[in-house]
Design a protein around this motif. Sequence first.
Motif, PDB file in Angstrom:
ATOM      1  N   THR A  52     -21.283 -27.480   7.792  1.00  0.00           N
ATOM      2  CA  THR A  52     -20.443 -27.527   6.595  1.00  0.00           C
ATOM      3  C   THR A  52     -18.971 -27.450   6.968  1.00  0.00           C
ATOM      4  O   THR A  52     -18.123 -28.125   6.373  1.00  0.00           O
ATOM      5  N   ARG A  53     -18.658 -26.648   7.973  1.00  0.00           N
ATOM      6  CA  ARG A  53     -17.258 -26.488   8.379  1.00  0.00           C
ATOM      7  C   ARG A  53     -16.778 -27.645   9.253  1.00  0.00           C
ATOM      8  O   ARG A  53     -15.671 -28.160   9.066  1.00  0.00           O
TER       9      ARG A  53
ATOM     10  N   THR B 292     -23.028 -31.493   3.573  1.00  0.00           N
ATOM     11  CA  THR B 292     -23.156 -30.548   2.476  1.00  0.00           C
ATOM     12  C   THR B 292     -24.643 -30.371   2.200  1.00  0.00           C
ATOM     13  O   THR B 292     -25.470 -31.217   2.586  1.00  0.00           O
TER      14      THR B 292
ATOM     15  N   ARG C 247     -26.369 -24.883   9.467  1.00  0.00           N
ATOM     16  CA  ARG C 247     -25.863 -25.469   8.222  1.00  0.00           C
ATOM     17  C   ARG C 247     -24.446 -24.991   7.931  1.00  0.00           C
ATOM     18  O   ARG C 247     -23.611 -25.763   7.442  1.00  0.00           O
ATOM     19  N   GLN C 248     -24.169 -23.729   8.218  1.00  0.00           N
ATOM     20  CA  GLN C 248     -22.812 -23.218   8.020  1.00  0.00           C
ATOM     21  C   GLN C 248     -21.831 -23.908   8.962  1.00  0.00           C
ATOM     22  O   GLN C 248     -20.721 -24.273   8.552  1.00  0.00           O
ATOM     23  N   VAL C 249     -22.233 -24.089  10.209  1.00  0.00           N
ATOM     24  CA  VAL C 249     -21.371 -24.765  11.182  1.00  0.00           C
ATOM     25  C   VAL C 249     -21.139 -26.211  10.770  1.00  0.00           C
ATOM     26  O   VAL C 249     -20.009 -26.724  10.819  1.00  0.00           O
TER      27      VAL C 249
ATOM     28  N   THR D 215     -30.038 -21.743   9.219  1.00  0.00           N
ATOM     29  CA  THR D 215     -29.021 -21.305   8.265  1.00  0.00           C
ATOM     30  C   THR D 215     -27.634 -21.318   8.897  1.00  0.00           C
ATOM     31  O   THR D 215     -26.659 -21.796   8.295  1.00  0.00           O
ATOM     32  N   HIS D 216     -27.524 -20.824  10.118  1.00  0.00           N
ATOM     33  CA  HIS D 216     -26.226 -20.795  10.794  1.00  0.00           C
ATOM     34  C   HIS D 216     -25.763 -22.200  11.170  1.00  0.00           C
ATOM     35  O   HIS D 216     -24.560 -22.505  11.096  1.00  0.00           O
TER      36      HIS D 216
END
Length: 237
Positions: A34-35, A145, A30-32, A27-28
């Motif tokens: 995405t940014r 994404t 994917r956040q990284v 999950t983390h």
Amino acid sequence: MNARALSCRRSFPPSVWNLVRPATVQTHLRQVFTRWGRPEQLRLDNGMPWGNWNDLPTALALWLVGLGVDLIFNPPRQPQYNGVVEKSQDTGQRWCEPQRCRTAGQLQERLDEMDRLQREEYPSLQGRSRYQVFPALPQTSRPYTAAWERSAWDLRRAQDYLAGFVAVRQATKQGQVSSYARRVSVGARHRSQPVVVQYEPDEQVWLLWDTEGRLLRTVAAPEICRERILAVDISAK
């Protein structure tokens, strides 16, 4: 673990850090991504959740490969191969003073702020910040994404990566060996004998060999599929 931040004066065995679930790490990441976009490579340690001190890749590793990310594992117990990251973590620890944080959330806020200062304000390169020297840093040629992952994640790439690993298992007294968490039989004749296990991507099966190269049997590999790798649960029984 409780919510209090971990002090930099304490050390914790690998069993503590291994409590972080692979799905949480995913999950983390994917956040990284995405940014900042997908990296071309990741340099990783051999412990969980990246590796598992074993001879087959973890589900998290297969997921990353399916995203088109190449994996480079450091030699065990040689942190100098990852010196830049090790030094960055040391700097972050000194700057954010975790011993003064009352909660893990407060520690994360301080880490985020110290990262921002180092990136955007700290005069690290000839008096200029990293953002000033590398203005294209926030841009990426490999965007990520969730919608892109759903359509472009490549199972075959993960399968081919897995096929490059060979595991040697000692059959049990019942003549069984394991592939991840699943036990399969090689027959009583081969009990307590070493058995070579390898994945075959075209047929999507496990190949079980004796040490002289004789094929003992093939076994279906239903765990090596898109749904379970994306859910990082191929080791579930």
